[in-house]
Design a protein around this motif. Structure first.
Motif, PDB file in Angstrom:
ATOM      1  N   VAL A   9       0.843  -1.191   0.000  1.00  0.00           N
ATOM      2  CA  VAL A   9       0.000   0.000   0.000  1.00  0.00           C
ATOM      3  C   VAL A   9       0.884   1.249   0.000  1.00  0.00           C
ATOM      4  O   VAL A   9       1.806   1.373   0.794  1.00  0.00           O
ATOM      5  CB  VAL A   9      -0.920   0.012   1.238  1.00  0.00           C
ATOM      6  CG1 VAL A   9      -1.752   1.269   1.271  1.00  0.00           C
ATOM      7  CG2 VAL A   9      -1.812  -1.216   1.253  1.00  0.00           C
ATOM      8  N   MET A  10       0.589   2.180  -0.912  1.00  0.00           N
ATOM      9  CA  MET A  10       1.364   3.422  -1.004  1.00  0.00           C
ATOM     10  C   MET A  10       0.416   4.622  -1.072  1.00  0.00           C
ATOM     11  O   MET A  10      -0.658   4.537  -1.655  1.00  0.00           O
ATOM     12  CB  MET A  10       2.252   3.407  -2.242  1.00  0.00           C
ATOM     13  CG  MET A  10       3.336   2.349  -2.180  1.00  0.00           C
ATOM     14  SD  MET A  10       4.494   2.496  -3.545  1.00  0.00           S
ATOM     15  CE  MET A  10       5.263   4.070  -3.183  1.00  0.00           C
ATOM     16  N   LEU A  11       0.856   5.714  -0.492  1.00  0.00           N
ATOM     17  CA  LEU A  11       0.094   6.959  -0.505  1.00  0.00           C
ATOM     18  C   LEU A  11       0.411   7.743  -1.772  1.00  0.00           C
ATOM     19  O   LEU A  11       1.567   7.882  -2.161  1.00  0.00           O
ATOM     20  CB  LEU A  11       0.454   7.800   0.724  1.00  0.00           C
ATOM     21  CG  LEU A  11      -0.140   9.194   0.792  1.00  0.00           C
ATOM     22  CD1 LEU A  11      -1.656   9.110   0.888  1.00  0.00           C
ATOM     23  CD2 LEU A  11       0.434   9.936   1.980  1.00  0.00           C
ATOM     24  N   HIS A  12      -0.635   8.229  -2.422  1.00  0.00           N
ATOM     25  CA  HIS A  12      -0.495   9.100  -3.587  1.00  0.00           C
ATOM     26  C   HIS A  12      -1.298  10.360  -3.293  1.00  0.00           C
ATOM     27  O   HIS A  12      -2.514  10.277  -3.081  1.00  0.00           O
ATOM     28  CB  HIS A  12      -1.024   8.426  -4.845  1.00  0.00           C
ATOM     29  CG  HIS A  12      -1.095   9.340  -6.016  1.00  0.00           C
ATOM     30  ND1 HIS A  12       0.022   9.707  -6.733  1.00  0.00           N
ATOM     31  CD2 HIS A  12      -2.138   9.986  -6.579  1.00  0.00           C
ATOM     32  CE1 HIS A  12      -0.347  10.540  -7.691  1.00  0.00           C
ATOM     33  NE2 HIS A  12      -1.650  10.720  -7.622  1.00  0.00           N
ATOM     34  N   ILE A  13      -0.637  11.490  -3.280  1.00  0.00           N
ATOM     35  CA  ILE A  13      -1.322  12.755  -2.997  1.00  0.00           C
ATOM     36  C   ILE A  13      -1.642  13.441  -4.320  1.00  0.00           C
ATOM     37  O   ILE A  13      -0.758  13.720  -5.115  1.00  0.00           O
ATOM     38  CB  ILE A  13      -0.456  13.667  -2.110  1.00  0.00           C
ATOM     39  CG1 ILE A  13      -0.225  12.991  -0.768  1.00  0.00           C
ATOM     40  CG2 ILE A  13      -1.122  15.037  -1.940  1.00  0.00           C
ATOM     41  CD1 ILE A  13       0.732  13.727   0.144  1.00  0.00           C
ATOM     42  N   ASP A  14      -2.926  13.689  -4.538  1.00  0.00           N
ATOM     43  CA  ASP A  14      -3.384  14.409  -5.723  1.00  0.00           C
ATOM     44  C   ASP A  14      -3.722  15.817  -5.258  1.00  0.00           C
ATOM     45  O   ASP A  14      -4.666  16.018  -4.493  1.00  0.00           O
ATOM     46  CB  ASP A  14      -4.605  13.718  -6.317  1.00  0.00           C
ATOM     47  CG  ASP A  14      -5.021  14.332  -7.640  1.00  0.00           C
ATOM     48  OD1 ASP A  14      -4.577  15.463  -7.953  1.00  0.00           O
ATOM     49  OD2 ASP A  14      -5.803  13.696  -8.345  1.00  0.00           O
ATOM     50  N   GLU A  15      -2.961  16.796  -5.695  1.00  0.00           N
ATOM     51  CA  GLU A  15      -3.164  18.167  -5.233  1.00  0.00           C
ATOM     52  C   GLU A  15      -4.263  18.907  -5.990  1.00  0.00           C
ATOM     53  O   GLU A  15      -4.500  20.083  -5.730  1.00  0.00           O
ATOM     54  CB  GLU A  15      -1.836  18.914  -5.286  1.00  0.00           C
ATOM     55  CG  GLU A  15      -0.839  18.321  -4.307  1.00  0.00           C
ATOM     56  CD  GLU A  15       0.448  19.102  -4.218  1.00  0.00           C
ATOM     57  OE1 GLU A  15       0.572  20.152  -4.873  1.00  0.00           O
ATOM     58  OE2 GLU A  15       1.324  18.649  -3.471  1.00  0.00           O
ATOM     59  N   ASP A  16      -4.928  18.221  -6.912  1.00  0.00           N
ATOM     60  CA  ASP A  16      -6.077  18.810  -7.601  1.00  0.00           C
ATOM     61  C   ASP A  16      -7.324  18.305  -6.878  1.00  0.00           C
ATOM     62  O   ASP A  16      -7.717  17.151  -7.033  1.00  0.00           O
ATOM     63  CB  ASP A  16      -6.090  18.370  -9.057  1.00  0.00           C
ATOM     64  CG  ASP A  16      -7.261  18.930  -9.846  1.00  0.00           C
ATOM     65  OD1 ASP A  16      -8.345  19.170  -9.247  1.00  0.00           O
ATOM     66  OD2 ASP A  16      -7.115  19.115 -11.058  1.00  0.00           O
ATOM     67  N   PRO A  17      -7.962  19.152  -6.055  1.00  0.00           N
ATOM     68  CA  PRO A  17      -9.074  18.673  -5.238  1.00  0.00           C
ATOM     69  C   PRO A  17     -10.269  18.167  -6.048  1.00  0.00           C
ATOM     70  O   PRO A  17     -10.966  17.251  -5.613  1.00  0.00           O
ATOM     71  CB  PRO A  17      -9.449  19.874  -4.381  1.00  0.00           C
ATOM     72  CG  PRO A  17      -8.906  21.057  -5.100  1.00  0.00           C
ATOM     73  CD  PRO A  17      -7.699  20.567  -5.847  1.00  0.00           C
ATOM     74  N   VAL A  18     -10.507  18.723  -7.211  1.00  0.00           N
ATOM     75  CA  VAL A  18     -11.637  18.271  -8.029  1.00  0.00           C
ATOM     76  C   VAL A  18     -11.364  16.871  -8.569  1.00  0.00           C
ATOM     77  O   VAL A  18     -12.208  15.979  -8.489  1.00  0.00           O
ATOM     78  CB  VAL A  18     -11.917  19.265  -9.177  1.00  0.00           C
ATOM     79  CG1 VAL A  18     -12.984  18.726 -10.117  1.00  0.00           C
ATOM     80  CG2 VAL A  18     -12.324  20.620  -8.612  1.00  0.00           C
TER      81      VAL A  18
END
Length: 57
Positions: A9-18
């Motif tokens: 399991v890995m964290l992926h941060i999407d900085e586009d909230p939409v």
């Protein structure tokens, strides 16, 4: 979070909230599992035989 065959399991941060919201809604609406913790997700992965590949560094 997503599954990586080498790391689990890995964290992926999407900085586009939409886009992040749309992705979450899509996954929840199409039967993807939802977990309350990383530990819960890792346990589910073990129980369901998600592959883990050995590193060959």
């Amino acid at each position: 979070m997503f599954w990586n065959a080498y790391n689990g399991v890995m964290l992926h941060i999407d900085e586009d909230p939409v886009r992040a919201h749309a992705t979450v809604e899509y996954l929840k609406g199409h039967g993807y599992p939802v977990f309350d913790s990383t530990e819960e997700a890792e346990q589910w992965a073990r129980e369901h035989g998600w592959p883990r590949k050995p590193r060959t560094d």
